[in-house]
Design an enzyme around this catalytic site. Structure first.
Site, mmCIF file in Angstrom:
data_model
loop_
_atom_site.group_PDB
_atom_site.id
_atom_site.type_symbol
_atom_site.label_atom_id
_atom_site.label_comp_id
_atom_site.label_asym_id
_atom_site.label_seq_id
_atom_site.Cartn_x
_atom_site.Cartn_y
_atom_site.Cartn_z
ATOM 1 N N SER A 269 1.035 -1.189 -0.156
ATOM 2 C CA SER A 269 0.041 -0.083 -0.066
ATOM 3 C C SER A 269 1.067 1.116 -0.039
ATOM 4 O O SER A 269 1.593 1.549 -0.961
ATOM 5 C CB SER A 269 -0.916 0.024 1.241
ATOM 6 O OG SER A 269 -2.056 1.138 1.017
ATOM 7 N N HIS B 244 -8.327 1.599 -0.570
ATOM 8 C CA HIS B 244 -8.339 0.711 -1.625
ATOM 9 C C HIS B 244 -9.775 0.118 -2.146
ATOM 10 O O HIS B 244 -9.928 -1.154 -2.179
ATOM 11 C CB HIS B 244 -7.385 -0.617 -1.406
ATOM 12 C CG HIS B 244 -6.060 0.010 -0.937
ATOM 13 N ND1 HIS B 244 -5.070 0.676 -1.813
ATOM 14 C CD2 HIS B 244 -5.450 -0.176 0.045
ATOM 15 C CE1 HIS B 244 -3.970 0.981 -1.363
ATOM 16 N NE2 HIS B 244 -4.085 0.387 0.045
#
Length: 309
Positions: free
Chosen positions: A91, A201
């Site tokens: 991430s 996300h």
């Protein structure tokens, strides 16, 4: 010499005091923290080393984690001239990986992820956003339940594929809370709604995508060493690829375990740079290849010693 990959943790790896040993023992660390403080107008010594509320806020968490990871990598590079086969981050960690790959200067990256955090917070503000951790359930079952629930009007998506049997969802917090028993009924051993106000996300971050792109355009360099994409699990080496993949990363799940599995055969060792051992812990469940971490001067020297054996 062993073939290595550099890997970088994401949000959730932060703790008060991270990077302090580097700061106290390295002029590189002192200089990087001072310049980052000047760049953003944030007192990073206070943010990193003193108890405070800001470290848990994503617009501060992201630059703090990236800065500590970049410091660890910079000190390592000064002491050990080994080039990785590829770099990979989880991430936010993908931006730390970009620094290591020469795709972006660390100061530009600190500003970039600060903006990223702000855009994510703005996209989720007042929207009852949240995330849920699932343990002991397979990906296919989770994906099937999410599709079924979205057809019923729920807003829930897979967000992080961390390892087999551990997956994080993102969406509307009340929808996630309403599905705890559904996921347990589908086989999850645990379903825990996390204490978060941002849904990373997933499609709730659509508004952040276009806000981020101009900064990617401004700060990224044209070409760089291979970086593994969280979105595609494949390597990219150009600015144009990076802009599309990093923008998509905001609304697409992090395919961490898939990325490790896709590229583990290229290396003998993974080196995690930054605070803690989050990725080392995940990798134990994903791959037989060992992972070592560089989180302070002691672990730095241990890793260099292992590479020189």
């Amino acid at each position: 010499m062993k073939k290595v990959a550099f890997i970088f943790p994401g949000q959730g790896s932060q703790t008060v005091g991270m990077g302090k040993d580097f700061f106290e023992n390295s002029e590189i660390a002192k200089n990087m923290i001072s310049k980052a403080s000047d760049r953003l107008g944030i007192d990073f010594e206070k943010l990193l080393f003193e108890e405070n509320e800001n470290l848990g806020k994503t617009e501060f968490t992201q630059p703090a984690i990236l800065l500590v990871s970049s410091i660890a990598n910079a000190i390592f590079k000064e002491k050990c001239d080994i080039k990785p086969e590829f770099v990979l981050g989880h991430s936010l960690g993908e931006f730390s990986a970009l620094v290591a790959a020469g795709a972006i200067d660390y100061l530009d990256a600190v500003e970039l992820v600060h903006k990223r955090g702000l855009f994510m917070s703005e996209a989720c503000a007042g929207g009852n956003a949240g995330m849920m951790a699932l343990v002991g359930i397979d990906d296919t079952t989770v994906e099937k339940v999410c599709v079924e629930q979205r057809e019923l009007g729920k807003k829930v998506w897979p967000a992080n594929y961390n390892m087999d049997g551990q997956l994080v969802l993102a969406g509307i917090k009340s929808d996630l809370e309403s599905l705890v028993d559904v996921f347990k009924g589908a086989g999850a051993k645990r379903a825990i709604v996390l204490d978060m106000s941002v849904a990373s996300h997933c499609e709730l971050l659509k508004s952040a995508v276009e806000n981020l792109k101009p900064y990617l355009q401004e700060f990224l360099k044209d070409e760089f060493a291979p970086v593994i994409s969280n979105v595609s699990t494949q390597a990219y080496t150009t600015k144009d690829e990076a802009i599309e993949l990093l923008a998509s990363q905001l609304t697409s799940p992090v395919k961490y375990k898939q990325s490790i599995k896709a590229h583990e055969d290229k290396v003998d060792l993974f080196i995690e740079f930054g605070n803690g051992i989050v990725l080392k812990g995940l990798n134990k469940k994903i791959t037989d290849k060992p992972t070592v971490n560089v989180s302070d001067m002691k672990t730095l020297e241990a890793v260099i010693g292992e590479l020189n054996d």
